[in-house]
Design a protein around this motif. Structure first.
Motif, short mmCIF file in Angstrom:
data_model
loop_
_atom_site.label_atom_id
_atom_site.label_comp_id
_atom_site.label_asym_id
_atom_site.label_seq_id
_atom_site.Cartn_x
_atom_site.Cartn_y
_atom_site.Cartn_z
N LYS A 92 -30.55 10.45 -26.87
CA LYS A 92 -30.92 9.23 -27.97
C LYS A 92 -30.01 8.77 -26.78
O LYS A 92 -29.85 8.37 -26.04
CB LYS A 92 -30.65 9.12 -29.76
N SER A 94 -28.43 5.15 -27.48
CA SER A 94 -26.88 4.37 -27.92
C SER A 94 -26.01 5.96 -28.54
O SER A 94 -26.37 6.84 -28.53
CB SER A 94 -27.06 4.00 -29.80
N GLU A 95 -25.05 5.21 -27.97
CA GLU A 95 -23.90 6.48 -27.76
C GLU A 95 -23.35 5.96 -29.53
O GLU A 95 -23.41 5.77 -30.40
CB GLU A 95 -22.82 6.19 -27.36
N ASP A 98 -24.21 13.05 -32.33
CA ASP A 98 -25.41 14.13 -32.59
C ASP A 98 -25.87 14.86 -33.57
O ASP A 98 -27.18 15.12 -33.33
CB ASP A 98 -25.33 14.81 -31.33
N GLU A 374 -35.95 8.12 -26.26
CA GLU A 374 -34.80 8.49 -26.89
C GLU A 374 -34.52 7.19 -27.12
O GLU A 374 -33.41 6.72 -28.15
CB GLU A 374 -34.15 8.46 -25.36
N LYS A 375 -35.04 5.46 -27.30
CA LYS A 375 -34.92 4.04 -28.16
C LYS A 375 -35.09 4.71 -29.30
O LYS A 375 -34.45 4.59 -30.02
CB LYS A 375 -35.07 2.77 -27.43
N ALA A 378 -32.35 6.70 -30.75
CA ALA A 378 -31.27 6.06 -31.57
C ALA A 378 -31.44 5.48 -32.77
O ALA A 378 -30.30 4.86 -33.55
CB ALA A 378 -30.72 4.86 -30.03
N TYR A 383 -28.41 3.83 -35.01
CA TYR A 383 -27.44 3.19 -34.70
C TYR A 383 -28.17 1.73 -34.14
O TYR A 383 -28.34 1.39 -32.89
CB TYR A 383 -26.91 3.46 -33.27
N ASP A 386 -27.15 -1.98 -31.60
CA ASP A 386 -26.60 -1.79 -30.09
C ASP A 386 -27.89 -2.40 -30.08
O ASP A 386 -29.03 -2.50 -29.70
CB ASP A 386 -27.23 -0.68 -29.77
N ASN A 389 -31.02 -2.32 -26.78
CA ASN A 389 -31.40 -1.27 -26.72
C ASN A 389 -32.33 -1.38 -27.51
O ASN A 389 -32.70 -2.87 -28.20
CB ASN A 389 -31.66 -0.33 -28.37
#
Length: 412
Positions: A92, A94-95, A98, A374-375, A378, A383, A386, A389
């Motif tokens: 993903k 963003s941090e 998982d 991936e975006k 997230a 998240y 963020d 993103n």
């Protein structure tokens, strides 16, 4: 009438209330939790998303939950006929966490409540709020216990985490219609006797039966699985003439993917129907109170955001109350409402674009675009604050614009 004096009263012992109460207690605030029901109790919202783990960890509740060995949720699978889209939370934008859990909420919520009690927090089951009176920011709440006895609780602040009980919205006339179209669901649990070995048996899945109709499959570590159907209220009502079990069985028959696994299983309890489940409020706070979790906003179960918004708002409300009790001025509109509405707005867009079919167009487009995926992942992980993103920052337009481009390519 007996009177009790505390700093903060928390209404409801679900995830939001337990996170709030635990954080406040950890910061030496005198807090009391009142819960109308007796635990364990059945409740929907069994699929979590990774953002909740931040809150359970910060509140000191994670170790107790981790010991329960709930089924780990590493992502989510979406099925549409022969098309498959799998999101992996480790991939993903963003941090953040998982993974998370998929849980039978009766056991999960009971574990949270027991840990809150173990911390020394006063949690009282089978006690119902029947009246609230505010004197400035201070409040007097009338409670009726299981024996019918009444007493008053004086508090400097109230956090309403009562979920679908919606205590303060009812008492203070704060309810307002949701902006989402009316949808309903029917769900139950089954003993998953035909569960395949390995990942296929434990992977949470959303099987799209029609653009606005989908089946959820949430396997638990105890061998049971939650099954539910979601769709426009008119469609859900058309599945049966008022018989929830028949309606759910008819929905399972529509699933080419799951008919063999669940076509003949017995339901562990009479399926429960949640009709027109989306909720909203005129305001999320007032002098001396804050609304958290489903007592304020509930969107839709499709992306499992319910518990995440519950714990996000519960943790934030607790932090702001702690600041205020310590003499720091709090701008509740900016620090609470605007913050929460920002995240809720992102998920609201995703829910709407799911039911228009635009988001499904992105999910199943081939070849996959790893960067886009991936975006979006997230966001699905929770998240949604963020701003780095673009699928958060530009959520109002990015999904429908990309879906439009994909559809144009197909036409050409």
């Amino acid at each position: 009438m007996t009177q009790e004096f505390i700093d903060v009263l928390v209404i409801g012992a679900g995830p939001s209330g337990c996170v709030s109460a635990s954080y406040l207690h950890n910061n030496n605030v005198k807090v009391k939790v009142v819960e109308k029901t007796k635990f364990p109790r059945l409740v929907v919202g069994e699929s979590l998303i990774p953002r909740v783990m931040d809150h359970f960890d910060e509140a000191g509740l994670f170790p107790a939950l981790d010991k329960m060995n709930f089924e780990k949720k590493l992502g989510a699978r979406f099925i549409r006929g022969n098309e498959i889209c799998v999101f992996d939370f480790s991939k993903k934008f963003s941090e953040g966490w998982d993974w998370t859990w998929q849980v039978p909420r009766a056991d999960f919520d009971n574990t949270l409540a027991e840990e809150v009690i173990n911390k020394g927090i006063d949690l009282e089951f089978e006690s119902e709020v029947i009246a609230v009176k505010f004197e400035g920011k201070n409040s007097i709440t009338t409670i009726k216990d299981k024996d019918g006895n009444l007493r008053e609780i004086h508090a400097k602040f109230i956090i309403d985490s009562s979920g679908y009980g919606r205590v303060l919205p009812r008492l203070l006339d704060l309810d307002t219609p949701s902006k989402l179209d009316p949808h309903s669901s029917i769900f139950t649990h089954v003993q998953d006797k035909n569960r395949p070995e390995g990942e296929e048996g434990t992977l949470i899945s959303f099987d799209i039966l029609e653009t606005e109709v989908w089946l959820w499959v949430i396997p638990f570590s105890n061998g049971n699985t939650s099954l539910g159907v979601v769709g426009p209220t008119s469609f859900i009502n058309s599945l049966s003439d008022g018989n929830n079990a028949e309606a759910l069985r008819n929905a399972i028959q529509l699933s080419d993917y799951y008919i063999k696994r669940f076509g003949d299983v017995e339901f562990l309890f009479e399926p429960v129907k949640l009709e027109n489940y989306s909720r909203s409020v005129k305001q999320m706070y007032g002098d001396g109170f804050a609304l958290t979790g489903n007592s304020s906003e509930f969107l839709d179960p499709v992306f499992s955001s319910g518990v995440a918004f519950a714990t996000e708002s519960g943790m934030l409300a607790a932090k702001l109350i702690h600041k205020e009790l310590n003499g720091t001025e709090v701008n509740w509109e900016k620090e609470f409402t605007e913050y929460m509405k920002s995240g809720i707005g992102v998920f609201t867009t995703y829910v709407k674009e799911w039911y228009t079919g635009n988001l499904q167009t992105l999910f199943f487009h081939q070849p996959e675009n790893p960067d886009v995926k991936e975006k979006i992942c997230a966001v699905l992980a929770g998240y949604v604050w963020d701003q780095n993103n673009p699928f958060v920052k530009k959520h109002d337009n990015v999904i429908k614009n990309m879906a439009h481009m994909i559809n144009l390519e197909k036409q050409q």
